[in-house]
Design a protein around this motif. Structure first.
Motif, PDB file in Angstrom:
ATOM      1  N   MET A 145      -0.789   5.284   3.711  1.00  0.00           N
ATOM      2  CA  MET A 145      -1.783   5.200   2.630  1.00  0.00           C
ATOM      3  C   MET A 145      -1.990   6.590   2.036  1.00  0.00           C
ATOM      4  O   MET A 145      -2.553   7.464   2.688  1.00  0.00           O
ATOM      5  N   LYS A 146      -1.526   6.760   0.814  1.00  0.00           N
ATOM      6  CA  LYS A 146      -1.613   8.082   0.208  1.00  0.00           C
ATOM      7  C   LYS A 146      -2.906   8.204  -0.611  1.00  0.00           C
ATOM      8  O   LYS A 146      -3.519   7.211  -1.010  1.00  0.00           O
ATOM      9  N   ALA A 147      -3.286   9.462  -0.862  1.00  0.00           N
ATOM     10  CA  ALA A 147      -4.577   9.733  -1.519  1.00  0.00           C
ATOM     11  C   ALA A 147      -4.697   9.042  -2.887  1.00  0.00           C
ATOM     12  O   ALA A 147      -5.802   8.698  -3.313  1.00  0.00           O
ATOM     13  N   GLY A 148      -3.563   8.829  -3.544  1.00  0.00           N
ATOM     14  CA  GLY A 148      -3.579   8.201  -4.867  1.00  0.00           C
ATOM     15  C   GLY A 148      -4.188   6.805  -4.875  1.00  0.00           C
ATOM     16  O   GLY A 148      -4.590   6.284  -5.933  1.00  0.00           O
ATOM     17  N   MET A 149      -4.286   6.198  -3.709  1.00  0.00           N
ATOM     18  CA  MET A 149      -4.839   4.831  -3.624  1.00  0.00           C
ATOM     19  C   MET A 149      -6.363   4.833  -3.541  1.00  0.00           C
ATOM     20  O   MET A 149      -6.993   3.770  -3.570  1.00  0.00           O
ATOM     21  N   LEU A 150      -6.937   6.016  -3.421  1.00  0.00           N
ATOM     22  CA  LEU A 150      -8.376   6.062  -3.143  1.00  0.00           C
ATOM     23  C   LEU A 150      -9.206   5.501  -4.311  1.00  0.00           C
ATOM     24  O   LEU A 150     -10.246   4.873  -4.090  1.00  0.00           O
ATOM     25  N   LYS A 151      -8.715   5.719  -5.526  1.00  0.00           N
ATOM     26  CA  LYS A 151      -9.442   5.219  -6.707  1.00  0.00           C
ATOM     27  C   LYS A 151      -9.623   3.707  -6.629  1.00  0.00           C
ATOM     28  O   LYS A 151     -10.707   3.181  -6.871  1.00  0.00           O
TER      29      LYS A 151
ATOM     30  N   MET B 134       0.830  -1.213   0.000  1.00  0.00           N
ATOM     31  CA  MET B 134       0.000   0.000   0.000  1.00  0.00           C
ATOM     32  C   MET B 134       0.863   1.262   0.000  1.00  0.00           C
ATOM     33  O   MET B 134       0.560   2.227  -0.697  1.00  0.00           O
ATOM     34  N   ALA B 135       1.950   1.226   0.786  1.00  0.00           N
ATOM     35  CA  ALA B 135       2.827   2.398   0.847  1.00  0.00           C
ATOM     36  C   ALA B 135       3.467   2.668  -0.510  1.00  0.00           C
ATOM     37  O   ALA B 135       3.827   3.806  -0.823  1.00  0.00           O
ATOM     38  N   ASN B 136       3.600   1.613  -1.327  1.00  0.00           N
ATOM     39  CA  ASN B 136       4.169   1.780  -2.669  1.00  0.00           C
ATOM     40  C   ASN B 136       3.091   2.006  -3.723  1.00  0.00           C
ATOM     41  O   ASN B 136       3.350   1.901  -4.928  1.00  0.00           O
ATOM     42  N   GLY B 137       1.879   2.251  -3.272  1.00  0.00           N
ATOM     43  CA  GLY B 137       0.802   2.596  -4.207  1.00  0.00           C
ATOM     44  C   GLY B 137       0.222   1.396  -4.930  1.00  0.00           C
ATOM     45  O   GLY B 137      -0.418   1.540  -5.977  1.00  0.00           O
ATOM     46  N   ILE B 138       0.423   0.183  -4.373  1.00  0.00           N
ATOM     47  CA  ILE B 138      -0.114  -1.020  -5.021  1.00  0.00           C
ATOM     48  C   ILE B 138      -1.324  -1.504  -4.223  1.00  0.00           C
ATOM     49  O   ILE B 138      -1.200  -1.820  -3.036  1.00  0.00           O
ATOM     50  N   PRO B 139      -2.505  -1.561  -4.852  1.00  0.00           N
ATOM     51  CA  PRO B 139      -3.698  -1.995  -4.121  1.00  0.00           C
ATOM     52  C   PRO B 139      -3.597  -3.452  -3.679  1.00  0.00           C
ATOM     53  O   PRO B 139      -2.971  -4.275  -4.346  1.00  0.00           O
ATOM     54  N   LEU B 140      -4.216  -3.752  -2.551  1.00  0.00           N
ATOM     55  CA  LEU B 140      -4.260  -5.133  -2.073  1.00  0.00           C
ATOM     56  C   LEU B 140      -5.217  -5.952  -2.936  1.00  0.00           C
ATOM     57  O   LEU B 140      -6.184  -5.426  -3.486  1.00  0.00           O
ATOM     58  N   THR B 141      -4.934  -7.253  -2.991  1.00  0.00           N
ATOM     59  CA  THR B 141      -5.824  -8.190  -3.689  1.00  0.00           C
ATOM     60  C   THR B 141      -6.598  -8.999  -2.649  1.00  0.00           C
ATOM     61  O   THR B 141      -6.292  -8.940  -1.455  1.00  0.00           O
ATOM     62  N   ASP B 142      -7.542  -9.813  -3.133  1.00  0.00           N
ATOM     63  CA  ASP B 142      -8.253 -10.710  -2.216  1.00  0.00           C
ATOM     64  C   ASP B 142      -7.252 -11.584  -1.457  1.00  0.00           C
ATOM     65  O   ASP B 142      -7.368 -11.787  -0.253  1.00  0.00           O
ATOM     66  N   GLU B 143      -6.255 -12.111  -2.162  1.00  0.00           N
ATOM     67  CA  GLU B 143      -5.282 -13.027  -1.534  1.00  0.00           C
ATOM     68  C   GLU B 143      -4.516 -12.323  -0.413  1.00  0.00           C
ATOM     69  O   GLU B 143      -4.156 -12.945   0.580  1.00  0.00           O
TER      70      GLU B 143
END
Ligand SMILES: Nc1ncnc2c1ncn2[C@@H]1O[C@H](COP(=O)(O)OP(=O)(O)O)[C@@H](O)[C@H]1O
Ligand SMILES: O=C(O)[C@H](O)[C@@H](O)[C@H](O)[C@H](O)COP(=O)(O)O
Length: 181
Positions: A136-142, A48-57
């Motif tokens: 968690m940066k704002a860019g992850m909100l999408k 998340m800190a690197n701007g990568i969204p989490l997956t179900d796994e």
């Protein structure tokens, strides 16, 4: 018999106010607050800190662990009242995650309710931009909104509700949730 142990999840995308509202509720109900983010494995936080969204796994083991911690808190923690409340902040963005938590507690006498906070994208984006020092940066909100499945009426019948937060003070949101308990 009416349950006296209550597990309340405060869900919603990042920045909707989960931590704020769950903290207020724990104070109001003389309960204990568990911050779900603290149980993410380091790999999830790094993603998340690197701007990568989490997956179900990424999320399944976290959800399982978090529920275990929450349930065992009823034995591990001290309570001042007969009605015992554990309040957990946890995104629970998809219906299947909420179903999973309910399923995990199906045989248990603990009452489980979930309140999904939501607000307009722009409002949350602005808040997250102003929030300093959070991984968690704002860019992850999408991506959080892309995953978000707000509960429909069929979930209300099993104790899962949505709470619209626009232009409401935290104390108002907290009061609405207490009213619905
Ligand atoms: N109802 C609200 N009105 C205004 N600001 C809020 C409200 N709820 C939370 N905030 C602020 O928004 C930011 C994100 O809230 P937080 O509780 O950390 O959300 P989350 O835990 O869902 O990421 C914080 O700076 C918090 O003070
Ligand atoms: O499932 C997820 O994608 C995460 O749990 C996420 O929704 C959560 O919000 C982050 O951990 C950021 O933490 P905050 O919610 O405190 O911003």
């Amino acid at each position: 018999m009416t349950p006296s142990d209550h597990l309340i999840f405060i869900g919603g995308p990042s920045g909707t106010g989960k931590t704020t509202i769950a903290t207020l509720l724990a104070q109001r109900l003389n309960g204990h607050y568990i911050e779900g983010d603290e149980y993410h494995p380091k790999a999830n936080i790094d993603k998340m800190a690197n701007g990568i969204p989490l997956t179900d796994e990424d999320r399944w083991p976290w959800l399982k662990k978090l529920n275990q911690v929450a349930v065992s808190s009823f034995s591990d923690m001290k309570f001042e009242t007969d009605e015992r409340y554990i309040i957990v902040s946890c995104s629970l963005l998809k219906k299947k995650y909420r179903d999973f938590i309910r399923e995990q507690n199906r045989e248990s006498p603990i009452s489980v309710k979930m309140f999904m906070l939501y607000d307009d994208f722009d409002q949350i984006y602005m808040r997250m931009t102003n929030r300093k020092g959070h991984y968690m940066k704002a860019g992850m909100l999408k991506s959080q909104f892309a995953d978000l499945e707000l509960p429909k009426d069929d979930e209300a019948s099993v104790g899962v509700f949505k709470v619209y937060c626009k232009n409401k003070d935290p104390s108002k949101i907290e009061a609405e949730i207490v009213q619905a308990l």
